[in-house]
Design a protein around this motif. Structure first.
Motif, PDB file in Angstrom:
ATOM      1  N   GLN A 108       0.853  -1.006   0.055  1.00  0.00           N
ATOM      2  CA  GLN A 108      -0.173  -0.156  -0.044  1.00  0.00           C
ATOM      3  C   GLN A 108       0.843   1.065  -0.113  1.00  0.00           C
ATOM      4  OE1 GLN A 108      -3.488   0.053  -0.282  1.00  0.00           O
ATOM      5  NE2 GLN A 108      -2.916   2.072  -0.831  1.00  0.00           N
ATOM      6  N   GLU A 109       2.111   1.298   0.873  1.00  0.00           N
ATOM      7  CA  GLU A 109       3.171   2.258   0.632  1.00  0.00           C
ATOM      8  C   GLU A 109       3.304   2.704  -0.733  1.00  0.00           C
ATOM      9  OE1 GLU A 109       6.350   1.913   3.180  1.00  0.00           O
ATOM     10  OE2 GLU A 109       5.246   1.487   5.147  1.00  0.00           O
ATOM     11  N   GLY A 110       3.676   1.356  -1.506  1.00  0.00           N
ATOM     12  CA  GLY A 110       3.969   1.757  -2.949  1.00  0.00           C
ATOM     13  C   GLY A 110       3.045   2.222  -3.747  1.00  0.00           C
ATOM     14  N   ILE A 111       1.970   1.920  -3.450  1.00  0.00           N
ATOM     15  CA  ILE A 111       0.508   2.370  -4.236  1.00  0.00           C
ATOM     16  C   ILE A 111       0.408   3.771  -4.068  1.00  0.00           C
ATOM     17  CG2 ILE A 111      -1.641   2.178  -4.443  1.00  0.00           C
ATOM     18  CD1 ILE A 111      -1.673  -0.967  -3.870  1.00  0.00           C
ATOM     19  N   ASP A 112       0.498   4.247  -2.698  1.00  0.00           N
ATOM     20  CA  ASP A 112       0.403   5.490  -2.052  1.00  0.00           C
ATOM     21  C   ASP A 112       1.348   6.494  -2.921  1.00  0.00           C
ATOM     22  OD1 ASP A 112      -1.736   4.796  -0.847  1.00  0.00           O
ATOM     23  OD2 ASP A 112      -0.849   4.735   1.115  1.00  0.00           O
ATOM     24  N   ALA A 113       2.798   6.028  -3.174  1.00  0.00           N
ATOM     25  CA  ALA A 113       3.774   6.628  -3.686  1.00  0.00           C
ATOM     26  C   ALA A 113       3.510   6.553  -5.047  1.00  0.00           C
ATOM     27  CB  ALA A 113       5.108   6.070  -2.965  1.00  0.00           C
ATOM     28  N   LYS A 114       2.689   5.968  -5.767  1.00  0.00           N
ATOM     29  CA  LYS A 114       2.664   5.700  -7.150  1.00  0.00           C
ATOM     30  C   LYS A 114       3.905   5.091  -7.828  1.00  0.00           C
ATOM     31  CE  LYS A 114      -0.377   9.906  -7.654  1.00  0.00           C
ATOM     32  NZ  LYS A 114      -1.399   9.082  -6.827  1.00  0.00           N
ATOM     33  N   VAL A 115       4.411   4.182  -7.032  1.00  0.00           N
ATOM     34  CA  VAL A 115       5.469   3.326  -7.690  1.00  0.00           C
ATOM     35  C   VAL A 115       4.927   1.797  -7.773  1.00  0.00           C
ATOM     36  CG1 VAL A 115       7.515   4.733  -6.616  1.00  0.00           C
ATOM     37  CG2 VAL A 115       6.560   2.837  -5.298  1.00  0.00           C
ATOM     38  N   PHE A 116       3.904   1.590  -6.947  1.00  0.00           N
ATOM     39  CA  PHE A 116       3.275   0.223  -7.407  1.00  0.00           C
ATOM     40  C   PHE A 116       1.904   0.369  -7.954  1.00  0.00           C
ATOM     41  CE2 PHE A 116       5.607  -2.223  -3.440  1.00  0.00           C
ATOM     42  CZ  PHE A 116       6.823  -2.149  -4.176  1.00  0.00           C
ATOM     43  N   SER A 117       1.674  -0.605  -8.959  1.00  0.00           N
ATOM     44  CA  SER A 117       0.389  -0.379  -9.571  1.00  0.00           C
ATOM     45  C   SER A 117      -0.283  -1.885  -9.554  1.00  0.00           C
ATOM     46  CB  SER A 117       0.659  -0.122 -10.955  1.00  0.00           C
ATOM     47  OG  SER A 117      -0.781  -0.030 -11.501  1.00  0.00           O
ATOM     48  N   VAL A 118      -1.248  -1.918  -8.456  1.00  0.00           N
ATOM     49  CA  VAL A 118      -2.052  -3.189  -8.161  1.00  0.00           C
ATOM     50  C   VAL A 118      -3.290  -2.907  -7.750  1.00  0.00           C
ATOM     51  CG1 VAL A 118      -0.106  -4.794  -7.936  1.00  0.00           C
ATOM     52  CG2 VAL A 118      -1.022  -3.486  -5.969  1.00  0.00           C
ATOM     53  N   PRO A 119      -4.404  -3.353  -8.283  1.00  0.00           N
ATOM     54  CA  PRO A 119      -5.628  -2.990  -7.868  1.00  0.00           C
ATOM     55  C   PRO A 119      -6.117  -3.309  -6.455  1.00  0.00           C
ATOM     56  CG  PRO A 119      -5.989  -5.003  -9.110  1.00  0.00           C
ATOM     57  CD  PRO A 119      -4.391  -4.649  -9.321  1.00  0.00           C
ATOM     58  N   ASP A 120      -5.433  -4.332  -5.511  1.00  0.00           N
ATOM     59  CA  ASP A 120      -5.913  -4.785  -4.379  1.00  0.00           C
ATOM     60  C   ASP A 120      -4.664  -5.188  -3.658  1.00  0.00           C
ATOM     61  OD1 ASP A 120      -6.806  -5.958  -2.161  1.00  0.00           O
ATOM     62  OD2 ASP A 120      -8.946  -6.090  -2.922  1.00  0.00           O
ATOM     63  N   ALA A 121      -4.068  -4.134  -2.663  1.00  0.00           N
ATOM     64  CA  ALA A 121      -2.965  -4.597  -1.836  1.00  0.00           C
ATOM     65  C   ALA A 121      -3.207  -5.942  -0.897  1.00  0.00           C
ATOM     66  CB  ALA A 121      -2.455  -3.333  -1.069  1.00  0.00           C
ATOM     67  N   ARG A 122      -4.429  -6.258  -0.482  1.00  0.00           N
ATOM     68  CA  ARG A 122      -4.696  -7.055   0.556  1.00  0.00           C
ATOM     69  C   ARG A 122      -4.599  -8.320  -0.562  1.00  0.00           C
ATOM     70  NH1 ARG A 122      -9.045 -10.419   1.339  1.00  0.00           N
ATOM     71  NH2 ARG A 122     -10.385  -9.176  -0.194  1.00  0.00           N
ATOM     72  N   ILE A 123      -5.291  -8.579  -1.555  1.00  0.00           N
ATOM     73  CA  ILE A 123      -4.914  -9.819  -2.299  1.00  0.00           C
ATOM     74  C   ILE A 123      -3.585  -9.954  -2.868  1.00  0.00           C
ATOM     75  CG2 ILE A 123      -5.861 -10.927  -4.492  1.00  0.00           C
ATOM     76  CD1 ILE A 123      -8.321  -9.393  -4.305  1.00  0.00           C
ATOM     77  N   ALA A 124      -2.930  -8.913  -3.257  1.00  0.00           N
ATOM     78  CA  ALA A 124      -1.640  -9.025  -3.947  1.00  0.00           C
ATOM     79  C   ALA A 124      -0.611  -9.893  -2.553  1.00  0.00           C
ATOM     80  CB  ALA A 124      -1.068  -7.715  -4.259  1.00  0.00           C
TER      81      ALA A 124
END
Length: 201
Positions: free
Chosen positions: A143-159
């Protein structure tokens, strides 16, 4: 109040010492061959003293392994905390979680002798609370990576749940089956995971 706190502190210190010793003895002899007297003798204690910390051998085994798993988890968290970069934090956490067993032969021996402690898909997990926390930590890092826009996955929990399953399989191959190419296998798997997570411009 102060006396009660000191007493509690002493109990925790002695409990940690009991669990450390139990981990060592269970690793050395395995669960079946170990008896409570082996552990008490190693500590220079009366066997009855162990029953202050566990109901029986099975309970002590579970507590000792949980103690070892908690240290394993804390080591991975500490590694991640050495960086502020989301990608590097994720990499450090995963790498330490994998390599820790090289530094902790007691847990490695216990896992090799009792793979059911780290079950794969759809099996009953005796350490569900600890492993669920590991999944939650992974989720937080993703989720940190998603928030920083360096990770792109639809659902951090499932990943996180998928990645933890891959991690369990890697541990099984590396430290239970000892295939010989475990480090390379892990590094390539981690690269593939990161390539799937990282946002493409």
């Amino acid at each position: 109040m102060k006396e009660s706190f000191t007493s509690s502190q002493k109990y925790k210190q002695r409990e940690a010492s009991v669990l450390e010793t139990a981990l060592e003895v269970f690793a050395e002899y395995g669960f079946r061959k170990t008896c409570m007297e082996d552990i008490s003798s190693r500590m220079g204690l009366a066997v009855g003293t162990l029953y202050r910390y566990a109901q029986d051998k099975k309970d002590l085994y579970g507590k000792a392994v949980a103690y070892g798993f908690s240290h394993w988890q804390r080591a991975a968290i500490a590694a991640a905390e050495t960086s502020s970069d989301p990608i590097e934090r994720f990499r450090l956490f995963c790498s330490k979680a994998f390599s820790y067993l090289k530094e902790e032969p007691r847990l490695r021996k216990i896992l090799a002798g009792d793979p059911a402690l780290f079950p794969l898909i759809d099996a009953k997990d005796p350490f569900e609370s600890i492993n669920s926390r590991s999944v939650a930590i992974l989720q937080g890092l993703i989720q940190e990576g998603i928030d920083a826009k360096v990770f792109s996955v639809p659902d951090a929990r499932i990943a996180a749940r998928i990645l933890f399953s891959i991690y369990q399989l890697s541990i099984e191959k590396a430290y239970v089956e000892e295939s010989g190419d475990e480090q390379l296998l892990f590094e390539q798997s981690l690269d593939l995971v990161l390539n799937g997570l990282i946002t493409r411009s």
